[in-house]
Scaffold this motif. Structure first.
Motif, PDB file in Angstrom:
ATOM      1  N   GLY A  54       0.795  -1.232   0.000  1.00 15.91           N
ATOM      2  CA  GLY A  54       0.000   0.000   0.000  1.00 15.91           C
ATOM      3  C   GLY A  54       0.820   1.270   0.000  1.00 15.91           C
ATOM      4  O   GLY A  54       0.335   2.327  -0.391  1.00 15.91           O
ATOM      5  N   SER A  55       2.060   1.185   0.437  1.00 18.02           N
ATOM      6  CA  SER A  55       2.910   2.388   0.396  1.00 18.02           C
ATOM      7  C   SER A  55       4.363   1.960   0.360  1.00 18.02           C
ATOM      8  O   SER A  55       4.690   0.827   0.711  1.00 18.02           O
ATOM      9  N   GLY A  56       5.211   2.892  -0.047  1.00 17.08           N
ATOM     10  CA  GLY A  56       6.628   2.585  -0.079  1.00 17.08           C
ATOM     11  C   GLY A  56       7.291   3.155  -1.308  1.00 17.08           C
ATOM     12  O   GLY A  56       6.713   3.969  -2.041  1.00 17.08           O
ATOM     13  N   GLU A  57       8.517   2.703  -1.518  1.00 14.43           N
ATOM     14  CA  GLU A  57       9.326   3.277  -2.576  1.00 14.43           C
ATOM     15  C   GLU A  57      10.175   2.183  -3.205  1.00 14.43           C
ATOM     16  O   GLU A  57      10.715   1.330  -2.494  1.00 14.43           O
ATOM     17  N   VAL A  58      10.274   2.204  -4.527  1.00 13.27           N
ATOM     18  CA  VAL A  58      11.181   1.285  -5.226  1.00 13.27           C
ATOM     19  C   VAL A  58      12.297   2.112  -5.869  1.00 13.27           C
ATOM     20  O   VAL A  58      12.027   2.986  -6.695  1.00 13.27           O
ATOM     21  N   VAL A  59      13.520   1.839  -5.450  1.00 13.89           N
ATOM     22  CA  VAL A  59      14.688   2.549  -5.972  1.00 13.89           C
ATOM     23  C   VAL A  59      15.490   1.572  -6.819  1.00 13.89           C
ATOM     24  O   VAL A  59      15.867   0.501  -6.328  1.00 13.89           O
ATOM     25  N   VAL A  60      15.714   1.897  -8.086  1.00 14.82           N
ATOM     26  CA  VAL A  60      16.533   1.007  -8.914  1.00 14.82           C
ATOM     27  C   VAL A  60      17.968   1.518  -8.952  1.00 14.82           C
ATOM     28  O   VAL A  60      18.210   2.722  -9.039  1.00 14.82           O
ATOM     29  N   VAL A  61      18.895   0.573  -8.850  1.00 14.71           N
ATOM     30  CA  VAL A  61      20.311   0.917  -8.728  1.00 14.71           C
ATOM     31  C   VAL A  61      21.091   0.106  -9.749  1.00 14.71           C
ATOM     32  O   VAL A  61      20.823  -1.089  -9.931  1.00 14.71           O
ATOM     33  N   THR A  62      22.048   0.738 -10.404  1.00 16.18           N
ATOM     34  CA  THR A  62      22.916  -0.031 -11.294  1.00 16.18           C
ATOM     35  C   THR A  62      24.348   0.455 -11.164  1.00 16.18           C
ATOM     36  O   THR A  62      24.602   1.599 -10.770  1.00 16.18           O
ATOM     37  N   VAL A  63      25.281  -0.439 -11.479  1.00 12.39           N
ATOM     38  CA  VAL A  63      26.680  -0.078 -11.633  1.00 12.39           C
ATOM     39  C   VAL A  63      26.962  -0.115 -13.125  1.00 12.39           C
ATOM     40  O   VAL A  63      26.689  -1.145 -13.762  1.00 12.39           O
ATOM     41  N   GLY A  64      27.472   0.982 -13.683  1.00 14.30           N
ATOM     42  CA  GLY A  64      27.752   0.933 -15.111  1.00 14.30           C
ATOM     43  C   GLY A  64      27.999   2.316 -15.696  1.00 14.30           C
ATOM     44  O   GLY A  64      27.947   3.324 -14.994  1.00 14.30           O
ATOM     45  N   PRO A  65      28.231   2.314 -17.017  1.00 18.86           N
ATOM     46  CA  PRO A  65      28.516   3.570 -17.710  1.00 18.86           C
ATOM     47  C   PRO A  65      27.235   4.380 -17.941  1.00 18.86           C
ATOM     48  O   PRO A  65      26.136   3.916 -17.628  1.00 18.86           O
ATOM     49  N   ALA A  66      27.398   5.570 -18.515  1.00 18.64           N
ATOM     50  CA  ALA A  66      26.252   6.459 -18.750  1.00 18.64           C
ATOM     51  C   ALA A  66      25.159   5.764 -19.550  1.00 18.64           C
ATOM     52  O   ALA A  66      23.967   6.004 -19.332  1.00 18.64           O
ATOM     53  N   ALA A  67      25.556   4.848 -20.456  1.00 19.37           N
ATOM     54  CA  ALA A  67      24.566   4.148 -21.278  1.00 19.37           C
ATOM     55  C   ALA A  67      23.595   3.334 -20.428  1.00 19.37           C
ATOM     56  O   ALA A  67      22.481   3.028 -20.862  1.00 19.37           O
ATOM     57  N   THR A  71      18.751   1.781 -19.126  1.00 17.51           N
ATOM     58  CA  THR A  71      18.187   0.622 -18.415  1.00 17.51           C
ATOM     59  C   THR A  71      17.445   1.083 -17.160  1.00 17.51           C
ATOM     60  O   THR A  71      16.369   0.587 -16.835  1.00 17.51           O
ATOM     61  N   LEU A  72      18.041   2.054 -16.459  1.00 19.76           N
ATOM     62  CA  LEU A  72      17.364   2.607 -15.271  1.00 19.76           C
ATOM     63  C   LEU A  72      16.039   3.265 -15.667  1.00 19.76           C
ATOM     64  O   LEU A  72      15.027   3.105 -14.992  1.00 19.76           O
ATOM     65  N   ARG A  73      16.064   3.991 -16.792  1.00 16.08           N
ATOM     66  CA  ARG A  73      14.828   4.669 -17.248  1.00 16.08           C
ATOM     67  C   ARG A  73      13.751   3.651 -17.590  1.00 16.08           C
ATOM     68  O   ARG A  73      12.570   3.903 -17.388  1.00 16.08           O
ATOM     69  N   LYS A  74      14.162   2.520 -18.135  1.00 10.53           N
ATOM     70  CA  LYS A  74      13.173   1.490 -18.444  1.00 10.53           C
ATOM     71  C   LYS A  74      12.479   1.023 -17.162  1.00 10.53           C
ATOM     72  O   LYS A  74      11.252   0.889 -17.115  1.00 10.53           O
ATOM     73  N   ALA A  75      13.294   0.799 -16.110  1.00  8.81           N
ATOM     74  CA  ALA A  75      12.717   0.362 -14.824  1.00  8.81           C
ATOM     75  C   ALA A  75      11.831   1.462 -14.231  1.00  8.81           C
ATOM     76  O   ALA A  75      10.800   1.176 -13.627  1.00  8.81           O
ATOM     77  N   LEU A  76      12.239   2.710 -14.415  1.00  2.73           N
ATOM     78  CA  LEU A  76      11.398   3.830 -13.961  1.00  2.73           C
ATOM     79  C   LEU A  76      10.086   3.840 -14.746  1.00  2.73           C
ATOM     80  O   LEU A  76       9.018   4.115 -14.197  1.00  2.73           O
ATOM     81  N   ASP A  81      10.360   4.372  -8.510  1.00  2.00           N
ATOM     82  CA  ASP A  81      10.196   5.775  -8.131  1.00  2.00           C
ATOM     83  C   ASP A  81      11.412   6.639  -8.445  1.00  2.00           C
ATOM     84  O   ASP A  81      11.281   7.789  -8.814  1.00  2.00           O
ATOM     85  N   ARG A  82      12.592   6.093  -8.224  1.00  2.00           N
ATOM     86  CA  ARG A  82      13.796   6.854  -8.544  1.00  2.00           C
ATOM     87  C   ARG A  82      14.944   5.893  -8.836  1.00  2.00           C
ATOM     88  O   ARG A  82      14.806   4.686  -8.626  1.00  2.00           O
ATOM     89  N   ALA A  83      16.065   6.468  -9.322  1.00  2.00           N
ATOM     90  CA  ALA A  83      17.170   5.618  -9.769  1.00  2.00           C
ATOM     91  C   ALA A  83      18.500   6.163  -9.305  1.00  2.00           C
ATOM     92  O   ALA A  83      18.650   7.376  -9.102  1.00  2.00           O
ATOM     93  N   ILE A  84      19.448   5.252  -9.127  1.00  2.00           N
ATOM     94  CA  ILE A  84      20.815   5.638  -8.786  1.00  2.00           C
ATOM     95  C   ILE A  84      21.762   4.920  -9.744  1.00  2.00           C
ATOM     96  O   ILE A  84      21.720   3.684  -9.852  1.00  2.00           O
ATOM     97  N   GLN A  85      22.580   5.677 -10.447  1.00  2.00           N
ATOM     98  CA  GLN A  85      23.642   5.094 -11.273  1.00  2.00           C
ATOM     99  C   GLN A  85      24.959   5.227 -10.527  1.00  2.00           C
ATOM    100  O   GLN A  85      25.394   6.341 -10.240  1.00  2.00           O
ATOM    101  N   PRO A 199      13.619  11.239 -10.595  1.00  2.00           N
ATOM    102  CA  PRO A 199      15.015  11.530 -10.256  1.00  2.00           C
ATOM    103  C   PRO A 199      15.971  10.382 -10.584  1.00  2.00           C
ATOM    104  O   PRO A 199      15.651   9.222 -10.317  1.00  2.00           O
ATOM    105  N   LEU A 200      17.093  10.722 -11.198  1.00  2.00           N
ATOM    106  CA  LEU A 200      18.156   9.750 -11.475  1.00  2.00           C
ATOM    107  C   LEU A 200      19.463  10.377 -10.996  1.00  2.00           C
ATOM    108  O   LEU A 200      19.950  11.355 -11.555  1.00  2.00           O
TER     109      LEU A 200
END
Lengths: 250, 329
Positions: A54-67, A71-76, A81-85, A199-200
Motif C-alpha cells: 500500500g505504500s513505499g518506494e522502489v529505488v533502482v540501482v545499477t553499476v555501469g557507464p552512462a549508457a 536501463t534505469l529509465r526502463k525500470a522507472l 520511483d527513482r534511480a541511482i547510477q 530523479p536519477l
C-alpha cells in the motif's frame, strides 16, 4: 516499505555474437542492450510488493557507464520511483568488486529489502547478491520463485534440482529472484513519459579490487549441422541403429 | 604441493552426485599440482558420517564430518560459517563447490566471508602459478569465457557433469567437526523441503533427458514423454518454458535460459520447436534427438538426429523400440 532493486544492462541474448578485436569482449557492432532477464523479474517483484503493502518506494540501482541510464529509465517506466547510477566505465567481471560498490551505497539507506535478479545473463556468476548481503551484514536468500512479506519477516520458496525448499528470514534482507512472482510488466506510454521526470542520481562507484578477470572469450565449438534422418514412425528403426552404433548412447 | 577442499553436498541424508564430482575435481587438481591432500566437508544430521567412505572412494584423504540435529536441512549461514572457518585455518589452495542450487547459494557466502573472489560454473579448470584459470559458459552458453582468479584459496563452483567421478579406491580418514555457528542462531532457516518424487532421477544427474514442448498439445499427453523416459530406464523428464508457464509441468523441470541447464549424453526433444531460450539450456548435450512436425523448426539445426512427423505416431514406436533395445542388453 522501502525496496532497492539492483539491475544490470546486458546485451540482448537473441542476437548473434562476434568476438571483439581485443579478444576479451563482444564486438559491439550491432549489439542491442536491455535489462538482464532476471533483473526484470526483480523490478516486477519490487513493484508488486510495494503495491501489495500500500505504500513505499522502489529505488533502482545499477553499476555501469552512462549508457546504463537507459536501463534505469526502463525500470522507472515500469513504475520504480527513482534511480541511482553508480558510475563506472566498465562493470567488473568480479562479483565482489561490484558487490562492494552496491553495499557501500545501500548499507545505510534504510532499505527493508534489496532485490537482485538471480544472475546477470551475460557474466552469469550469480555472486553479487549474496556478496552484497554479507557486506551489508543482512540475511540473504537466493534464487527464490515465491516471496511473501509480513510482519517484518519473509517466507520464500527456492527451486532445487527436483525439489523445492521453503525459507524464512527476518528483514532487512537481500533476496535474489528467479522467476515466479510474475512476468515483468511492459512500461506503458504514460510510464515512459513519467520516467523522464523521475530523479536519477549519478555517483561514482566505489568498486572493490577485482581478482577475477577475463583472459579471453570465444564462441563455443560449432556442433555439426543438424541432420534429419527420416519422416514418420518408419524412421524409428534407423534412429535406434544410429543411437546404438554411432552415438553409442543406447 | 597443495591441499584442496571440497564441499560434499547432500540432501535428505544422501550424497548428491555433485558431491562426488567436487571431490573428484579436487583430487585431479591436487594430483596436477604436485600432490597433497583432499579434504571434504560433509555436513548433516547425525548419521551423515556414514557417507564418508564414498567420498574417500572419489578421492578424499580426509572427511570432516559435522553432525548436528539442527542440520538435517541446508542452513546457508551455518554451512557458510563452517566452511569458511575450515578454509581459514587449513591453508587450502582451492575450494570446490558444485554449481547446484545449494552450491551456488553457498559458495559466494563463503568467498565474501573469507574476503576473496570466486569463479562460477566452470566446465574446466587448471591451476597455473598463483592463478586458477577456468572455462565458464556465459551469455546463456553462447560465449565461453576464460576466467583468471588470483588469491588463495581459489573458490570455484563446478558445472554439474563437468567432471567424471573417479574411483580412487582410497580410504578416507574421518575427523569430527562442529558447526561454526549455532544452528539455532541462524537468521535464514530452511523450514521444509518438498520433493517432486523421490524415485525420479534428477535432471542434472540423468544420462538421458527426454523433454516435451507445446507440440504435445495438452498436459495429459506428457505421459508419452514419461513412457519414453521410463523405457530408457536412466532418463529424467524436462519441459519447455511454454509448458511450465501453462502449468503442465512443475517449474523445476523447465530447461532453458531461465530454467535448468543440462548436458546429458542424450537429449530427446519431443514437440519442441527450439526457441533460443530453450536451446540455451540443452545445447551442450552430447547427442540431441528431435521429433517435430515442422521440418523448418530451429531444433533441427541443432539435432544430430531429427525425425519429421507426427509425434503421436513416432514417440510410441520409439518407446517400444527403446524398450526392446534395452531388454536386449
Amino acid at each position: 516499505m522501502k525496496i532497492a532493486v539492483c539491475i544490470k544492462r546486458v546485451p540482448d541474448m537473441d542476437l548473434r555474437f562476434a568476438i571483439g578485436a581485443g579478444g576479451k569482449a563482444l564486438d559491439s557492432a550491432g549489439l542491442k542492450f536491455d535489462i538482464a532477464d532476471f533483473d526484470g523479474y526483480a523490478v516486477e517483484a519490487g513493484l508488486r510488493l510495494v503495491e501489495a503493502h500500500g505504500s513505499g518506494e522502489v529505488v533502482v540501482v545499477t553499476v555501469g557507464p552512462a549508457a546504463a541510464q537507459e536501463t534505469l529509465r526502463k525500470a522507472l517506466g515500469m513504475g520504480a520511483d527513482r534511480a541511482i547510477q553508480l558510475s563506472a566505465d566498465e562493470v567488473p567481471f568480479d562479483g565482489r568488486a561490484v558487490a562492494t560498490a552496491l553495499a557501500t551505497e545501500l548499507k545505510d539507506g534504510g532499505y527493508d529489502l534489496v532485490l537482485f535478479g538471480r544472475m546477470a545473463t551475460d557474466s552469469a556468476n550469480q555472486t553479487v547478491g549474496p556478496m552484497t548481503a554479507h557486506l551489508m551484514g543482512v540475511p540473504c536468500v537466493t534464487a527464490i520463485s515465491k516471496l511473501d512479506i509480513a510482519g517484518g519477516r519473509g517466507t520464500a520458496e527456492r527451486q532445487l534440482e527436483g525439489a523445492s525448499e521453503t525459507v524464512e528470514f527476518p528483514l532487512p534482507a537481500v533476496v535474489t529472484i528467479d522467476e515466479g512472482l510474475g512476468r515483468p510488466r511492459l512500461p506503458s506510454l504514460k510510464g515512459i513519459m513519467a520516467a523522464k521526470k523521475k530523479p536519477l542520481e549519478v555517483k561514482p562507484a566505489q568498486l572493490g579490487a577485482a581478482s577475477l578477470t577475463v583472459d579471453s572469450i570465444a564462441l563455443p565449438p560449432d556442433r555439426p549441422p543438424g541432420r534429419i534422418i527420416g519422416e514418420g514412425a518408419d524412421a524409428v528403426p534407423e534412429l535406434i541403429r544410429l543411437l546404438q552404433t554411432e552415438a553409442k548412447v543406447l | 604441493m597443495a591441499n584442496m577442499f571440497a564441499f560434499a553436498e547432500s540432501r535428505g541424508g544422501s550424497l548428491r552426485k555433485v558431491a562426488l564430482e567436487a571431490v573428484s575435481a579436487a583430487r585431479q587438481a591436487t594430483d596436477a599440482t604436485g600432490g597433497g591432500e583432499v579434504h571434504a566437508l560433509l555436513i548433516g544430521a547425525p548419521g551423515i558420517g556414514a557417507k564418508a567412505a564414498a567420498l574417500g572412494r572419489a578421492g578424499a584423504d580426509l572427511v570432516i564430518v559435522v553432525e548436528h540435529a539442527g542440520l538435517a536441512r541446508y542452513s546457508p549461514e551455518v554451512f557458510a560459517a563452517t566452511a569458511a572457518d575450515r578454509l581459514r585455518s587449513g591453508g587450502y589452495r582451492g575450494a570446490f563447490f558444485a554449481a547446484s542450487a545449494e552450491g551456488r547459494d553457498l559458495a559466494p557466502r563463503v568467498a565474501v566471508a573469507l574476503g576473496v573472489s570466486m569463479a562460477s560454473d566452470l566446465t574446466g579448470f587448471a591451476f597455473e602459478g598463483d592463478a586458477l584459470v577456468g572455462k565458464h559458459p556465459t551469455h546463456i552458453g553462447k560465449i565461453i569465457t576464460t576466467v583468471r582468479l588470483t588469491g588463495s584459496p581459489a573458490l570455484l563452483t563446478l558445472r554439474p557433469g563437468a567432471v567424471l567421478v573417479t574411483d580412487a579406491d582410497r580410504t578416507a580418514r574421518v575427523e569430527q567437526g562442529a558447526p561454526a555457528l549455532d544452528p539455532a542462531a541462524a537468521r535464514v532457516v530452511v523450514t521444509s523441503v518438498g520433493g517432486t518424487g523421490d524415485a525420479q532421477l534428477d535432471l542434472a544427474d540423468a544420462p538421458v533427458v527426454v523433454s516435451g514442448g507445446r507440440g504435445l498439445r495438452e498436459a495429459a499427453n506428457f505421459k508419452l514423454v514419461e513412457e519414453l523416459a521410463a523405457a530408457f530406464g536412466n532418463a529424467a523428464v524436462g519441459a519447455t518454458r511454454a509448458v511450465t508457464d501453462d502449468g503442465w509441468r512443475d517449474p523445476s523441470t523447465q530447461i532453458g535460459q531461465t530454467g535448468r541447464i543440462v548436458s546429458p549424453d542424450l537429449y530427446v526433444a519431443v514437440g519442441i520447436s527450439g526457441a533460443i531460450q530453450h536451446l540455451a539450456g540443452m545445447r551442450t548435450s552430447k547427442t540431441i534427438v528431435a521429433i517435430n512436425k515442422d521440418k523448418d523448426a530451429p531444433i533441427f539445426k541443432l539435432a544430430d538426429y531429427g525425425i519429421v512427423g507426427d509425434l503421436f505416431e513416432i514417440v510410441p514406436r520409439l518407446t517400444e523400440e527403446v524398450r526392446k533395445a534395452r531388454a536386449g542388453h
